[in-house]
Design an enzyme around this catalytic site. Sequence first.
Site, PDB file in Angstrom:
ATOM      1  N   HIS A   1      40.249  35.592  37.556  1.00  0.00           N
ATOM      2  CA  HIS A   1      39.902  34.560  38.537  1.00  0.00           C
ATOM      3  C   HIS A   1      39.237  35.252  39.720  1.00  0.00           C
ATOM      4  CE1 HIS A   1      40.302  30.551  40.410  1.00  0.00           C
ATOM      5  NE2 HIS A   1      40.231  31.267  41.519  1.00  0.00           N
ATOM      6  N   CYS A   2      38.009  34.854  40.019  1.00  0.00           N
ATOM      7  CA  CYS A   2      37.223  35.533  41.049  1.00  0.00           C
ATOM      8  C   CYS A   2      37.152  34.672  42.310  1.00  0.00           C
ATOM      9  CB  CYS A   2      35.815  35.818  40.523  1.00  0.00           C
ATOM     10  SG  CYS A   2      34.751  36.674  41.715  1.00  0.00           S
ATOM     11  N   VAL A   3      37.676  35.190  43.416  1.00  0.00           N
ATOM     12  CA  VAL A   3      37.645  34.427  44.667  1.00  0.00           C
ATOM     13  C   VAL A   3      36.224  34.292  45.205  1.00  0.00           C
ATOM     14  CG1 VAL A   3      40.002  35.050  45.296  1.00  0.00           C
ATOM     15  CG2 VAL A   3      38.113  36.523  46.019  1.00  0.00           C
TER      16      VAL A   3
END
Length: 308
Positions: A155-157
């Site tokens: 999951h990439c912010v």
Amino acid sequence: MYRSGFVMAWNVFKFCTALRGLGSIMILLVLGVVGVSYYAVVLSIYGPALISGGLDSFIALVVLIMFHTLLVMLLWSYFSVVLTDPGGVPPNYRQVVDEERGDADRLAGAEFSPLATPDPANARVRYCRKCNQLKPPRCHHCSVCGRCVLKMDHHCVWVVNCVGALNYKYFLLFLFYTLLETTLVTLSLLPYFIEFFSDGEVSGSPSTLATTFLAFVLNLAFALSVFGFMIMHISLVAGNTTTIEAYEKKMTPKWRYDLGRKRNFEQVFGTVQRYWFIPTYSDEDLRRMPALQGLEYPSKPDLDSQEF
């Protein structure tokens, strides 16, 4: 002991909630870096240099063409990652195991009645207890999104989204064009950055000098960090694995989905070369490559007992 475990789980949940709340802030931060770079390169330095004539004008033209081309590709790739669903498990997904052959026939849709609780003794059937559903191969649960994601990488912010089967190529292109763009900006501003620390008089207003300095530092930092991240993901693509899988299989000498570097690359980017560097796929690849849909993946028959 139970209480400490409960507190740890509660803290992780709060952390995931905080990540979801970063959404618009991270997008604005990315656009802010783009804005500062645009002001420094185009409006302050190389835009005005176009009318100076001679070699300086030609260099400015080349820099501006490259800058805008890479910027368009960067933003196209970035918003493709942000807006593309990484892939979720279809309703009533069912993985049926042929007990005689040991093969798994993956079927989904209304053909099946609501799923029953899977047999814990059947290790080939993967089940998510958080989503209460079966999990396709290479699927993992994302605590930030609160659902299972097909071929989840992480999951990439920065993109406010999961990176999974349906947007992994777009994420890699975003890294690629970010690396090229930040490197171009860094090299373009380097002479002016050096001049900033020279003993001679520096031309330009204080605001222009400050923006140029800030743009150089930001782009240099991003170029160095993205370079390392890019190297890591190149190795993952070469082995046809994801960040999560690389951690899970670190003690496994052979990987069932490793089909050779060329085929591994095609499992992410497709087979049509003219589509490799743009964030989309050809209709031909989407029709004949199940891996691009995220539910089925070709593998080595002798290693089919591996499950992740």
